[in-house]
Design a protein around this motif. Structure first.
Motif, mmCIF file in Angstrom:
data_model
loop_
_atom_site.group_PDB
_atom_site.id
_atom_site.type_symbol
_atom_site.label_atom_id
_atom_site.label_comp_id
_atom_site.label_asym_id
_atom_site.label_seq_id
_atom_site.Cartn_x
_atom_site.Cartn_y
_atom_site.Cartn_z
ATOM 1 N N ALA A 14 0.703 -1.114 -0.085
ATOM 2 C CA ALA A 14 -0.004 0.004 0.079
ATOM 3 C C ALA A 14 0.814 1.484 -0.099
ATOM 4 N N ALA A 15 1.867 1.061 -0.771
ATOM 5 C CA ALA A 15 2.789 2.372 -1.068
ATOM 6 C C ALA A 15 2.453 3.451 -1.707
ATOM 7 N N GLY A 16 1.267 3.223 -2.432
ATOM 8 C CA GLY A 16 1.076 4.429 -3.578
ATOM 9 C C GLY A 16 0.599 5.515 -2.781
ATOM 10 N N GLN A 17 0.075 5.867 -1.550
ATOM 11 C CA GLN A 17 -0.153 6.972 -1.138
ATOM 12 C C GLN A 17 -0.225 6.836 0.420
ATOM 13 N N GLY A 18 -0.519 8.067 1.188
ATOM 14 C CA GLY A 18 -0.688 8.202 2.394
ATOM 15 C C GLY A 18 0.509 7.464 3.136
ATOM 16 N N ILE A 19 0.556 6.892 4.266
ATOM 17 C CA ILE A 19 1.256 6.364 5.278
ATOM 18 C C ILE A 19 2.206 5.363 4.605
ATOM 19 N N GLY A 20 1.772 4.572 3.496
ATOM 20 C CA GLY A 20 2.799 3.746 3.065
ATOM 21 C C GLY A 20 3.869 4.357 2.222
ATOM 22 N N ARG A 21 3.237 5.319 1.281
ATOM 23 C CA ARG A 21 4.237 6.094 0.565
ATOM 24 C C ARG A 21 5.235 7.020 1.277
ATOM 25 N N ALA A 22 4.720 7.479 2.467
ATOM 26 C CA ALA A 22 5.591 8.558 3.349
ATOM 27 C C ALA A 22 6.770 7.691 3.838
ATOM 28 N N CYS A 23 6.527 6.334 4.499
ATOM 29 C CA CYS A 23 7.359 5.251 4.869
ATOM 30 C C CYS A 23 8.227 4.974 3.829
ATOM 31 N N ALA A 36 8.257 -0.547 -3.566
ATOM 32 C CA ALA A 36 7.049 0.049 -3.130
ATOM 33 C C ALA A 36 6.060 -0.699 -3.934
ATOM 34 N N THR A 37 5.013 -1.445 -3.384
ATOM 35 C CA THR A 37 3.882 -1.770 -4.201
ATOM 36 C C THR A 37 2.491 -1.421 -3.720
ATOM 37 N N ASP A 38 1.743 -1.454 -4.771
ATOM 38 C CA ASP A 38 0.207 -1.330 -4.782
ATOM 39 C C ASP A 38 -0.481 -1.733 -5.714
ATOM 40 N N VAL A 39 -1.868 -1.902 -5.105
ATOM 41 C CA VAL A 39 -2.706 -2.780 -6.065
ATOM 42 C C VAL A 39 -3.065 -1.529 -7.454
ATOM 43 N N ASP A 40 -2.873 -0.299 -7.070
ATOM 44 C CA ASP A 40 -3.123 0.864 -8.216
ATOM 45 C C ASP A 40 -1.765 1.216 -8.650
ATOM 46 N N GLU A 41 -1.518 0.584 -9.805
ATOM 47 C CA GLU A 41 -0.360 0.974 -10.594
ATOM 48 C C GLU A 41 -0.078 2.591 -10.982
ATOM 49 N N LYS A 42 -1.350 3.120 -11.018
ATOM 50 C CA LYS A 42 -1.194 4.556 -11.347
ATOM 51 C C LYS A 42 -0.610 5.279 -10.071
ATOM 52 N N ARG A 56 6.254 -2.259 -8.119
ATOM 53 C CA ARG A 56 5.478 -3.487 -8.740
ATOM 54 C C ARG A 56 3.972 -3.261 -8.101
ATOM 55 N N ARG A 57 3.019 -3.737 -9.128
ATOM 56 C CA ARG A 57 1.822 -3.874 -8.655
ATOM 57 C C ARG A 57 1.562 -5.146 -7.681
ATOM 58 N N LEU A 58 0.902 -4.928 -6.713
ATOM 59 C CA LEU A 58 0.640 -5.922 -6.013
ATOM 60 C C LEU A 58 -0.732 -6.032 -5.129
ATOM 61 N N ASP A 59 -1.430 -7.020 -5.581
ATOM 62 C CA ASP A 59 -2.720 -7.039 -4.886
ATOM 63 C C ASP A 59 -2.558 -7.951 -3.734
ATOM 64 N N ALA A 60 -2.774 -7.450 -2.503
ATOM 65 C CA ALA A 60 -2.448 -7.963 -1.261
ATOM 66 C C ALA A 60 -3.498 -9.213 -0.797
ATOM 67 N N LEU A 61 -4.619 -9.163 -1.571
ATOM 68 C CA LEU A 61 -5.475 -10.416 -1.477
ATOM 69 C C LEU A 61 -5.264 -11.584 -2.373
ATOM 70 N N ASP A 62 -4.309 -11.449 -2.999
ATOM 71 C CA ASP A 62 -3.726 -12.509 -4.141
ATOM 72 C C ASP A 62 -2.558 -13.062 -3.656
#
Length: 251
Positions: A14-23, A36-42, A56-62
Protein backbone atom coordinates in the motif's frame (compact mmCIF):
# COMPACT_ATOMS: atom_id res chain seq x y z
CA UNK A 1 19.57 11.99 6.00
CA UNK A 2 21.85 9.75 8.06
CA UNK A 3 21.69 6.53 5.98
CA UNK A 4 20.26 4.63 8.95
CA UNK A 5 18.95 1.91 6.62
CA UNK A 6 21.96 1.61 4.34
CA UNK A 7 22.47 -1.98 3.21
CA UNK A 8 18.87 -2.99 3.91
CA UNK A 9 16.15 -3.97 1.46
CA UNK A 10 12.59 -3.01 2.40
CA UNK A 11 9.30 -4.21 0.95
CA UNK A 12 6.28 -1.94 1.46
CA UNK A 13 2.63 -2.68 0.69
CA UNK A 14 0.00 0.00 0.00
CA UNK A 15 2.87 2.33 -0.89
CA UNK A 16 0.94 4.29 -3.48
CA UNK A 17 -0.22 6.99 -1.12
CA UNK A 18 -0.64 8.00 2.51
CA UNK A 19 1.37 6.32 5.25
CA UNK A 20 2.75 3.64 2.95
CA UNK A 21 4.17 6.18 0.52
CA UNK A 22 5.60 8.38 3.28
CA UNK A 23 7.35 5.37 4.82
CA UNK A 24 8.67 4.09 1.49
CA UNK A 25 10.16 7.50 0.71
CA UNK A 26 11.64 7.78 4.22
CA UNK A 27 13.19 4.31 3.93
CA UNK A 28 14.75 5.20 0.57
CA UNK A 29 16.04 8.54 1.88
CA UNK A 30 17.74 6.64 4.71
CA UNK A 31 19.57 4.41 2.25
CA UNK A 32 17.35 1.34 1.93
CA UNK A 33 16.62 -0.30 -1.38
CA UNK A 34 12.83 -0.13 -1.42
CA UNK A 35 10.23 -2.19 -3.24
CA UNK A 36 7.10 0.02 -3.24
CA UNK A 37 3.97 -1.93 -4.12
CA UNK A 38 0.31 -1.12 -4.51
CA UNK A 39 -2.76 -2.59 -6.19
CA UNK A 40 -3.15 0.70 -8.11
CA UNK A 41 -0.26 0.99 -10.56
CA UNK A 42 -1.22 4.58 -11.38
CA UNK A 43 -0.33 5.65 -7.85
CA UNK A 44 3.12 4.13 -8.21
CA UNK A 45 3.98 6.43 -11.11
CA UNK A 46 4.84 9.12 -8.57
CA UNK A 47 8.03 7.23 -7.73
CA UNK A 48 9.52 7.83 -11.17
CA UNK A 49 13.05 9.09 -10.74
CA UNK A 50 13.15 8.54 -6.96
CA UNK A 51 16.52 6.98 -6.04
CA UNK A 52 16.54 3.53 -4.38
CA UNK A 53 12.89 2.76 -5.21
CA UNK A 54 11.55 0.00 -7.48
CA UNK A 55 7.79 -0.33 -7.98
CA UNK A 56 5.54 -3.28 -8.61
CA UNK A 57 1.80 -3.84 -8.69
CA UNK A 58 0.63 -6.10 -5.89
CA UNK A 59 -2.85 -7.16 -4.88
CA UNK A 60 -2.42 -8.10 -1.22
CA UNK A 61 -5.50 -10.32 -1.45
CA UNK A 62 -3.84 -12.49 -4.13
CA UNK A 63 -1.78 -15.24 -2.48
CA UNK A 64 -0.16 -16.26 -5.76
CA UNK A 65 0.87 -12.68 -6.49
CA UNK A 66 2.41 -12.35 -3.02
CA UNK A 67 4.43 -15.53 -3.51
CA UNK A 68 5.59 -14.40 -6.94
CA UNK A 69 6.76 -11.04 -5.64
CA UNK A 70 8.60 -12.68 -2.73
CA UNK A 71 10.44 -14.95 -5.16
CA UNK A 72 11.28 -12.01 -7.42
CA UNK A 73 12.59 -9.82 -4.60
CA UNK A 74 14.40 -12.49 -2.63
CA UNK A 75 15.85 -11.65 0.77
CA UNK A 76 14.68 -8.51 2.53
CA UNK A 77 15.51 -7.08 5.93
CA UNK A 78 12.37 -4.95 6.38
CA UNK A 79 8.73 -5.76 5.67
CA UNK A 80 6.16 -2.99 6.15
CA UNK A 81 2.57 -4.23 5.97
CA UNK A 82 0.45 -1.16 5.32
CA UNK A 83 -2.67 -2.42 3.54
CA UNK A 84 -5.99 -1.71 5.20
CA UNK A 85 -9.75 -1.20 4.95
CA UNK A 86 -11.71 1.08 7.30
CA UNK A 87 -15.32 0.21 8.04
CA UNK A 88 -17.54 2.90 9.55
CA UNK A 89 -20.21 1.63 11.89
CA UNK A 90 -21.18 -0.38 14.94
CA UNK A 91 -21.77 -4.10 15.46
CA UNK A 92 -25.33 -3.51 14.30
CA UNK A 93 -24.25 -1.91 11.02
CA UNK A 94 -21.62 -4.39 9.87
CA UNK A 95 -22.31 -6.89 7.13
CA UNK A 96 -20.69 -10.28 6.66
CA UNK A 97 -19.01 -8.95 3.52
CA UNK A 98 -17.48 -5.96 5.34
CA UNK A 99 -16.27 -8.14 8.20
CA UNK A 100 -14.70 -10.63 5.79
CA UNK A 101 -13.00 -7.92 3.71
CA UNK A 102 -11.55 -6.23 6.79
CA UNK A 103 -10.08 -9.44 8.14
CA UNK A 104 -8.81 -10.52 4.72
CA UNK A 105 -7.10 -7.21 3.98
CA UNK A 106 -6.18 -5.94 7.45
CA UNK A 107 -5.09 -9.27 8.97
CA UNK A 108 -4.80 -12.17 6.55
CA UNK A 109 -2.86 -10.18 3.95
CA UNK A 110 -0.27 -9.23 6.57
CA UNK A 111 0.05 -12.85 7.63
CA UNK A 112 0.49 -14.02 4.02
CA UNK A 113 3.16 -11.36 3.43
CA UNK A 114 5.07 -12.49 6.52
CA UNK A 115 4.66 -16.12 5.53
CA UNK A 116 6.08 -15.40 2.08
CA UNK A 117 9.14 -13.42 3.20
CA UNK A 118 10.02 -15.03 6.54
CA UNK A 119 11.83 -18.12 5.21
CA UNK A 120 14.46 -16.06 3.38
CA UNK A 121 14.74 -13.63 6.29
CA UNK A 122 15.36 -16.53 8.69
CA UNK A 123 17.86 -18.19 6.38
CA UNK A 124 19.70 -14.91 5.91
CA UNK A 125 19.98 -14.40 9.67
CA UNK A 126 21.19 -17.97 10.21
CA UNK A 127 23.81 -17.53 7.49
CA UNK A 128 24.97 -13.94 8.04
CA UNK A 129 23.66 -12.86 11.44
CA UNK A 130 21.71 -10.00 9.83
CA UNK A 131 18.35 -9.57 11.55
CA UNK A 132 15.00 -8.74 10.02
CA UNK A 133 12.18 -6.42 11.02
CA UNK A 134 8.48 -6.87 10.28
CA UNK A 135 6.32 -3.81 10.88
CA UNK A 136 2.56 -4.27 10.84
CA UNK A 137 0.41 -1.16 10.61
CA UNK A 138 -2.37 -1.44 13.18
CA UNK A 139 -4.23 1.54 14.69
CA UNK A 140 -5.16 3.31 17.88
CA UNK A 141 -8.81 3.05 16.85
CA UNK A 142 -10.54 0.46 19.02
CA UNK A 143 -7.56 -1.89 18.98
CA UNK A 144 -5.93 0.14 21.79
CA UNK A 145 -8.57 2.72 22.61
CA UNK A 146 -12.27 2.23 22.00
CA UNK A 147 -13.62 4.65 19.42
CA UNK A 148 -17.21 4.91 18.24
CA UNK A 149 -18.21 3.60 14.83
CA UNK A 150 -15.07 1.49 14.41
CA UNK A 151 -16.38 -1.98 15.28
CA UNK A 152 -15.08 -4.02 12.35
CA UNK A 153 -11.94 -1.93 11.90
CA UNK A 154 -11.07 -2.07 15.59
CA UNK A 155 -11.60 -5.81 15.79
CA UNK A 156 -9.35 -6.43 12.80
CA UNK A 157 -6.61 -4.07 14.01
CA UNK A 158 -6.69 -5.68 17.45
CA UNK A 159 -6.07 -8.95 15.63
CA UNK A 160 -3.06 -7.34 13.93
CA UNK A 161 -1.57 -6.54 17.33
CA UNK A 162 -2.16 -10.11 18.50
CA UNK A 163 -0.62 -11.50 15.33
CA UNK A 164 2.36 -9.16 15.74
CA UNK A 165 3.03 -10.43 19.26
CA UNK A 166 2.69 -14.04 18.13
CA UNK A 167 5.21 -13.60 15.31
CA UNK A 168 7.57 -11.79 17.69
CA UNK A 169 7.35 -14.61 20.22
CA UNK A 170 7.89 -17.34 17.64
CA UNK A 171 11.02 -15.84 16.13
CA UNK A 172 12.58 -13.79 18.94
CA UNK A 173 15.54 -16.18 19.16
CA UNK A 174 16.00 -16.39 15.39
CA UNK A 175 16.81 -12.81 14.48
CA UNK A 176 13.36 -11.58 13.51
CA UNK A 177 11.65 -8.67 15.25
CA UNK A 178 7.98 -7.86 14.73
CA UNK A 179 6.25 -4.72 15.94
CA UNK A 180 2.99 -2.91 15.31
CA UNK A 181 2.75 0.74 14.36
CA UNK A 182 -0.47 2.32 15.68
CA UNK A 183 -1.31 5.75 14.23
CA UNK A 184 -3.98 8.10 15.42
CA UNK A 185 -6.01 10.03 12.84
CA UNK A 186 -3.82 10.77 9.83
CA UNK A 187 -4.67 13.18 7.02
CA UNK A 188 -4.36 10.83 4.05
CA UNK A 189 -6.22 10.41 0.75
CA UNK A 190 -8.02 7.46 2.33
CA UNK A 191 -9.31 9.64 5.15
CA UNK A 192 -10.35 12.31 2.66
CA UNK A 193 -12.41 9.74 0.76
CA UNK A 194 -14.17 8.68 3.95
CA UNK A 195 -14.78 12.28 4.99
CA UNK A 196 -16.24 13.12 1.58
CA UNK A 197 -18.66 10.21 1.92
CA UNK A 198 -20.41 11.96 4.84
CA UNK A 199 -23.48 14.06 4.22
CA UNK A 200 -21.60 17.03 5.68
CA UNK A 201 -17.88 16.60 4.90
CA UNK A 202 -16.93 19.90 6.52
CA UNK A 203 -18.45 18.87 9.84
CA UNK A 204 -17.03 15.35 9.49
CA UNK A 205 -13.50 16.76 9.18
CA UNK A 206 -14.09 18.94 12.24
CA UNK A 207 -15.24 15.86 14.16
CA UNK A 208 -12.11 13.91 13.22
CA UNK A 209 -9.94 16.83 14.31
CA UNK A 210 -11.89 17.24 17.56
CA UNK A 211 -11.02 13.72 18.73
CA UNK A 212 -7.30 14.51 18.49
CA UNK A 213 -6.07 16.12 21.76
CA UNK A 214 -3.54 18.19 19.79
CA UNK A 215 -6.39 19.73 17.84
CA UNK A 216 -5.12 18.65 14.45
CA UNK A 217 -4.64 15.59 12.27
CA UNK A 218 -1.29 13.93 11.79
CA UNK A 219 0.51 13.99 8.49
CA UNK A 220 1.79 10.76 6.98
CA UNK A 221 5.29 12.23 7.20
CA UNK A 222 4.91 12.36 10.99
CA UNK A 223 4.25 8.61 11.11
CA UNK A 224 7.17 7.62 8.88
CA UNK A 225 10.00 8.36 11.38
CA UNK A 226 8.61 5.73 13.77
CA UNK A 227 8.63 3.21 10.92
CA UNK A 228 12.24 4.15 10.15
CA UNK A 229 13.16 3.56 13.79
CA UNK A 230 11.49 0.14 13.80
CA UNK A 231 13.20 -0.75 10.51
CA UNK A 232 16.63 0.33 11.73
CA UNK A 233 19.13 -1.35 14.01
CA UNK A 234 18.37 1.33 16.59
CA UNK A 235 15.33 -0.75 17.57
CA UNK A 236 17.34 -3.98 17.82
CA UNK A 237 16.00 -4.69 21.35
CA UNK A 238 12.37 -3.91 20.47
CA UNK A 239 9.96 -6.65 19.49
CA UNK A 240 6.35 -7.61 20.12
CA UNK A 241 5.30 -4.04 20.90
CA UNK A 242 2.49 -1.81 19.69
CA UNK A 243 3.85 1.70 19.19
CA UNK A 244 1.36 4.56 19.28
CA UNK A 245 1.87 7.71 17.26
CA UNK A 246 -1.43 9.32 18.07
CA UNK A 247 -1.14 12.96 19.08
CA UNK A 248 -2.16 12.20 22.65
CA UNK A 249 -5.22 10.02 22.03
CA UNK A 250 -4.08 7.46 24.59
CA UNK A 251 -2.95 9.83 27.32
Amino acid sequence: MTQRLAGKTAFVTAAGQGIGRACALAFAAEGAQVWATDVDEKLLEGYAGVPNVSTRRLDALDDAAISARAKEVGTIQVLLNCTGFVHHGTALDASDEEWDLAFRLNVRAQWKMAQAFLPAMLENHARTGVSGSIINVASIASSIRGLPMRFVYGASKAAVIGMTKAIAADFVTRGIRCNALCPGTVDTPSLAERINAFADPVQARKDFIARQPMGRLATAQEIAPLAVFLASDESAFCTGNAYACDGGMTI
